[in-house]
Design a protein around this motif. Structure first.
Motif, short mmCIF file in Angstrom:
data_model
loop_
_atom_site.label_atom_id
_atom_site.label_comp_id
_atom_site.label_asym_id
_atom_site.label_seq_id
_atom_site.Cartn_x
_atom_site.Cartn_y
_atom_site.Cartn_z
N ARG A 252 0.89 -1.23 0.08
CA ARG A 252 -0.13 -0.19 0.03
C ARG A 252 0.63 1.18 -0.12
O ARG A 252 1.94 1.36 0.82
CB ARG A 252 -0.87 0.07 1.16
CG ARG A 252 -1.55 1.41 1.48
CD ARG A 252 -2.67 1.23 2.78
NE ARG A 252 -3.03 2.38 3.10
CZ ARG A 252 -4.07 2.83 4.01
NH1 ARG A 252 -4.74 1.89 4.58
NH2 ARG A 252 -4.19 4.01 4.21
N GLN B 266 -2.64 6.57 -2.32
CA GLN B 266 -1.97 6.80 -3.67
C GLN B 266 -2.08 5.71 -4.58
O GLN B 266 -2.88 5.86 -5.61
CB GLN B 266 -0.50 7.26 -3.54
CG GLN B 266 -0.08 7.41 -4.99
CD GLN B 266 -0.39 8.72 -5.43
OE1 GLN B 266 -0.88 9.64 -4.74
NE2 GLN B 266 -0.65 8.64 -6.72
N SER B 267 -1.90 4.38 -4.21
CA SER B 267 -2.12 3.36 -4.97
C SER B 267 -1.79 2.07 -4.20
O SER B 267 -1.46 1.96 -2.94
CB SER B 267 -1.13 3.47 -6.16
OG SER B 267 0.25 3.17 -5.64
N CYS C 66 0.18 -1.80 -4.97
CA CYS C 66 1.24 -2.53 -5.90
C CYS C 66 0.67 -3.62 -5.73
O CYS C 66 1.10 -4.47 -4.63
CB CYS C 66 2.49 -2.32 -5.41
SG CYS C 66 3.04 -0.38 -5.57
N TRP D 155 8.50 -1.11 -9.26
CA TRP D 155 7.03 -0.53 -9.16
C TRP D 155 7.24 0.96 -9.35
O TRP D 155 8.03 1.50 -8.83
CB TRP D 155 6.44 -0.87 -7.75
CG TRP D 155 6.14 -2.21 -7.27
CD1 TRP D 155 7.07 -2.85 -6.69
CD2 TRP D 155 5.14 -3.20 -7.68
NE1 TRP D 155 6.52 -4.12 -6.27
CE2 TRP D 155 5.62 -4.31 -7.07
CE3 TRP D 155 4.05 -3.06 -8.66
CZ2 TRP D 155 4.47 -5.77 -7.06
CZ3 TRP D 155 2.99 -4.38 -8.28
CH2 TRP D 155 3.52 -5.49 -7.81
N SER E 106 1.24 5.29 -9.65
CA SER E 106 0.16 4.56 -10.25
C SER E 106 -0.16 3.30 -10.01
O SER E 106 -1.00 2.41 -9.89
CB SER E 106 0.35 4.57 -11.88
OG SER E 106 1.46 3.69 -12.05
N GLY E 107 1.10 2.51 -9.20
CA GLY E 107 0.83 1.32 -8.59
C GLY E 107 1.32 0.22 -9.78
O GLY E 107 1.13 -0.97 -9.62
N THR E 108 1.87 0.65 -10.85
CA THR E 108 2.03 -0.24 -11.87
C THR E 108 3.26 -1.03 -11.82
O THR E 108 4.40 -0.50 -11.30
CB THR E 108 2.41 0.66 -12.97
OG1 THR E 108 1.18 1.67 -13.55
CG2 THR E 108 2.79 -0.14 -14.49
#
Length: 449
Positions: free
Chosen positions: A196, A212-213, A215, A250, A254-256
């Protein structure tokens, strides 16, 4: 009717005996719970700290001497296994915490405990905000707490501070906490495969409510986190390792998921005994400043694996395996600094079953990470012999507790750490009866002074 009462009484006695057996078994398991040795290095390599069991050991590299910790709370600094240690970004603060539910904040100028925080539950991870004004710690029930430390310089009287809840992972053990390089985000990982990314608020005592995102991508528990700094990314890139034998990279905004490196497959080619999945768990990762290298500690690997992060392409690749020959040295923790060009490693554990030694550790360092001057030959990472390590014999005697320990004991320690991590991080399945018994007998509300 009489027979019915007798039968009911016998059933109650049977349940009582079963509950007592369960309680005794759980107590025995707790008594034998193994704590791996930990290492942390001052940001500019002024000192090195090792924790093994309840023992916190610090060596001052500038003055080349062992450090005496000053804790005016009386008695031992910790009275149960230390599970996390960490220096602050500027090196002025150091935090230690663990199973005794005590979070100790130390001033590294004088190595004096400036604050003791009592946690409701056992502590599993710690982090210090980049400005040094807040200490965060996580517990085994998935809550991250925050304490403010404004204006501390080590000269004030120590305070017993009270923590405020910051965020929660809802009953999932938090395994790692890290602040992003720019200090804007706090990242938390847990046993349930989640990472997180949370915006760290300007008033943390009021809680952190902006996520925020997430992962998401690990298929087993996440065990460790670290950041790679990047010139074009103030928040840096996150790298994570876990029980699925992968290191992942990561984009936290964006958690990409940017890339995945399957390190377990590489280890199987090197270590013939790496046959079980839990032998390939990543126990720690450490980024090495200025060279985009990531050091990876893996449970069955006698040495470390080095990964290269290619920032332009956002990819990870295995560069080298630095083996430690002639010793059963399986690192449990890694540390580096922004200066010094060394990677520090420790192996060992406490509470080893069947051993006369209550706690043991072995420290090593790898050199060859300094930037080469133009035209100079490329340096190769080399495991330093004991006499070449900064501090030499004095450092090793302090941080290890002894200069020589039987190699078989360290092999037993490595096996015990593997089992302990599985017991801690792999979810247990309980029957309804056992779950109810655990609820009735839980003592996590009790504070340890």
């Amino acid at each position: 009717m009489e027979d019915s009462r007798i039968e009911e009484c016998e059933h109650d006695n049977s349940n009582t005996q079963e509950d007592a057996q369960v309680e005794e078994s759980e107590q025995n398991n707790k008594d034998m719970e193994v704590a791996p040795a930990l290492i942390s290095v001052h940001p500019t390599q002024n000192s090195v700290a090792v924790a093994v069991g309840s023992d916190l050991r610090v060596f001052d590299l500038l003055d080349n001497c062992a450090v005496t910790l000053v804790d005016e709370s009386g008695g031992a600094s910790h009275n149960d296994s230390i599970r996390c240690i960490k220096y602050g970004t500027n090196g002025k603060l150091f935090v230690s915490a663990g199973d005794d539910k005590l979070v100790k904040v130390w001033s590294t100028d004088c190595w004096r405990c400036i604050s003791t925080v009592i946690s409701e539950k056992r502590v599993s991870a710690v982090a210090i905000s980049n400005d040094g004004l807040h200490v965060c710690f996580a517990d085994k029930f998935g809550v991250v707490w925050v304490v403010d430390l404004p204006g501390f310089d080590g000269t004030e009287a120590p305070l017993n501070k009270k923590a405020a809840p910051l965020l929660a992972h809802y009953c999932s053990i938090i395994t790692s906490l890290e602040f992003s390089p720019d200090g804007r985000f706090i990242v938390s990982a847990d046993r349930d495969f989640k990472i997180r990314v949370t915006v760290f608020p300007t008033k943390p005592l009021n809680g952190a409510h902006e996520i925020q995102s997430f992962c998401l991508g690990h298929t087993e528990f996440v065990s460790c986190l670290a950041f790679i700094s990047a010139p074009d990314s103030p928040q840096g890139f996150l790298v994570s390792g876990g029980g699925d034998s992968t290191v992942r990279m990561w984009d936290i905004i964006s958690g990409t998921l940017l890339d995945t490196c399957e390190v377990g497959a590489k280890v199987e080619l090197i270590e013939s005994d790496a046959t079980e999945a839990n032998c390939l768990t990543i126990t720690d990762i450490c980024t090495i400043p200025d060279c985009n290298l990531i050091a990876v500690a893996i449970q069955s690997l006698r040495g470390i694996m080095l990964l290269t992060c290619d920032l332009p392409s956002r990819t990870l690749s295995v560069t080298k395996v630095v083996s430690i020959t002639g010793e059963n040295f399986v690192p449990t923790s890694l540390g580096s600094s922004i200066s010094g060009g060394l990677l520090w490693m420790v192996t060992g554990a406490s509470k080893l079953r069947g051993s006369d030694i209550s706690s043991l550790s072995r420290v090593k360092a790898v050199s060859g990470f300094n930037k080469s001057s133009p035209g100079a030959p490329e340096q190769e990472p080399v495991v330093l012999i004991d006499t070449e390590i900064p501090g030499g014999a004095k450092l090793l005697e302090k941080l290890q507790g002894s200069m020589s320990i039987d190699e078989k004991v360290f092999l037993a320690a490595a096996d015990a750490v593997k089992t302990a991590m599985c017991n801690l991080l792999i979810k247990k399945q309980y029957t309804d009866e056992k779950r109810e018994f655990r609820k009735r007998t839980r003592n996590d509300k009790k504070n340890t002074q």
